[in-house]
Scaffold this active site. Structure first.
Site, PDB file in Angstrom:
ATOM      1  CB  SER A  52      -1.314  -0.002   0.905  1.00 37.51           C
ATOM      2  OG  SER A  52      -1.125  -1.418   1.404  1.00 37.51           O
TER       3      SER A  52
HETATM    4  N1  SAH Z   1      -0.482  -3.954   3.522  1.00 38.40           N
HETATM    5  C1  SAH Z   1      -0.530  -4.942   2.300  1.00 38.40           C
HETATM    6  C2  SAH Z   1      -0.792  -4.677   1.339  1.00 38.40           C
HETATM    7  C3  SAH Z   1      -1.449  -6.073   0.698  1.00 38.40           C
HETATM    8  S1  SAH Z   1      -2.218  -6.129  -0.649  1.00 38.40           S
HETATM    9  C4  SAH Z   1       1.330  -4.194   2.263  1.00 38.40           C
HETATM   10  O1  SAH Z   1       1.629  -3.307   2.433  1.00 38.40           O
HETATM   11  O2  SAH Z   1       2.716  -5.157   1.768  1.00 38.40           O
HETATM   12  C5  SAH Z   1      -3.441  -7.248   0.367  1.00 38.40           C
HETATM   13  C6  SAH Z   1      -3.066  -8.852   0.618  1.00 38.40           C
HETATM   14  O3  SAH Z   1      -4.637  -9.270   1.385  1.00 38.40           O
HETATM   15  C7  SAH Z   1      -2.594  -8.983  -0.944  1.00 38.40           C
HETATM   16  O4  SAH Z   1      -1.531  -9.619  -0.439  1.00 38.40           O
HETATM   17  C8  SAH Z   1      -3.468 -10.244  -1.074  1.00 38.40           C
HETATM   18  O5  SAH Z   1      -3.148 -11.605  -0.893  1.00 38.40           O
HETATM   19  C9  SAH Z   1      -4.355 -10.906   0.408  1.00 38.40           C
HETATM   20  N2  SAH Z   1      -5.706 -11.065   1.214  1.00 38.40           N
HETATM   21  C10 SAH Z   1      -6.437 -10.926  -0.066  1.00 38.40           C
HETATM   22  N3  SAH Z   1      -8.173 -11.651   0.662  1.00 38.40           N
HETATM   23  C11 SAH Z   1      -7.593 -12.270   0.956  1.00 38.40           C
HETATM   24  C12 SAH Z   1      -8.064 -12.808   2.457  1.00 38.40           C
HETATM   25  N4  SAH Z   1      -8.925 -13.287   2.267  1.00 38.40           N
HETATM   26  N5  SAH Z   1      -7.407 -13.378   3.963  1.00 38.40           N
HETATM   27  C13 SAH Z   1      -6.045 -12.528   3.494  1.00 38.40           C
HETATM   28  N6  SAH Z   1      -5.392 -11.541   3.025  1.00 38.40           N
HETATM   29  C14 SAH Z   1      -5.954 -11.938   2.108  1.00 38.40           C
END
Ligand code: SAH
Length: 217
Positions: A52
């Site tokens: 993000s």
């Molecule tokens: N805060 C993280 C953002 C990652 S993007 C960073 O700064 O790196 C969002 C993440 O949510 C992705 O890695 C995706 O695989 C995960 N995601 C999507 N659906 C999900 C679920 N149901 N449970 C857990 N993770 C999930």
């Protein structure tokens, strides 16, 4: 990054700013994006996901109103960057990541960097993580069509849930506060996140199926 992108846009909590200053964002991005590690935008990570934008990490963290003693649940830990920031402001963070490859990379990275009051679990976090509930704060870093009921149910008294809610292309960052048996909901920012895939999120591959109905055959 902290002064221009975060403080000057209204996130002024000294604790949040200090945590954002302390976590080395360049350790969480892909080598080909190193030069943009502190830029004002989200960046691609593995598995088609994103780390993000710094402001959004700070704004979501700020909205959780952490004082230091909290048990925090994070859904969608991706690179582990947000997990590291939260761990500096709370007692313990339990982070759930759906993609096994991302979960194991983030686990190894956070261990190497010396973060210890956190753990990363693999699974569908759209149902929360009942085993360790209730949580003082829950942060969801992926967009849901609506607030998943199990997440609101896993909030402790006075607990805060921050989650992007809306359609595939744009959402609102919503904060839900649980108090006296009631939930209070407020809208904080417009935002755009990758989809929360799972039981209380979106169906896997929904968007590619729409574009190509035979994508999964
Ligand atoms: N805060 C993280 C953002 C990652 S993007 C960073 O700064 O790196 C969002 C993440 O949510 C992705 O890695 C995706 O695989 C995960 N995601 C999507 N659906 C999900 C679920 N149901 N449970 C857990 N993770 C999930």
């Amino acid at each position: 990054m902290v002064v221009r992108q975060i403080h000057d846009r209204g996130i002024v909590s000294p604790r949040v700013l200090k945590a954002m200053q302390a976590v080395p964002r360049h350790e969480f991005v892909l080598p080909e994006h190193l030069q943009d590690a502190y830029a004002d935008k989200p960046l691609p990570i593995a598995e088609g996901q994103t780390i993000s934008q710094p402001f959004m990490v700070a704004a979501m963290t700020d909205a959780l109103l952490l004082e230091g003693a909290e048990l925090v649940l994070e859904i969608g830990s991706g690179s582990g960057y947000q997990t590291a920031v939260l761990s500096m402001l709370a007692r313990e963070v339990i982070a759930i990541e759906a993609q096994p490859a991302l979960a194991s990379q983030a686990r190894a990275r956070l261990e190497r960097l010396g973060y210890s009051n956190l753990r990363i679990e693999e699974g569908d976090g759209s149902s929360g993580w009942p085993a360790c509930a209730p949580y003082d704060a829950i942060l969801v870093a992926a967009a849901a069509p609506r607030v998943p009921p199990p997440l609101a149910e896993q909030l402790a008294e006075g607990g805060r849930l921050v989650i992007p809610v809306g359609g595939a292309d744009d959402q609102e960052l919503v904060r839900v506060v649980q108090r006296d048996g009631r939930t209070n909901r407020e809208t904080l920012y417009n935002c755009r996140f990758v989809p929360l895939i799972g039981r209380y999120g979106w169906r896997r591959n929904a968007s590619s199926e729409e574009k190509n109905p035979h994508a999964n055959e």
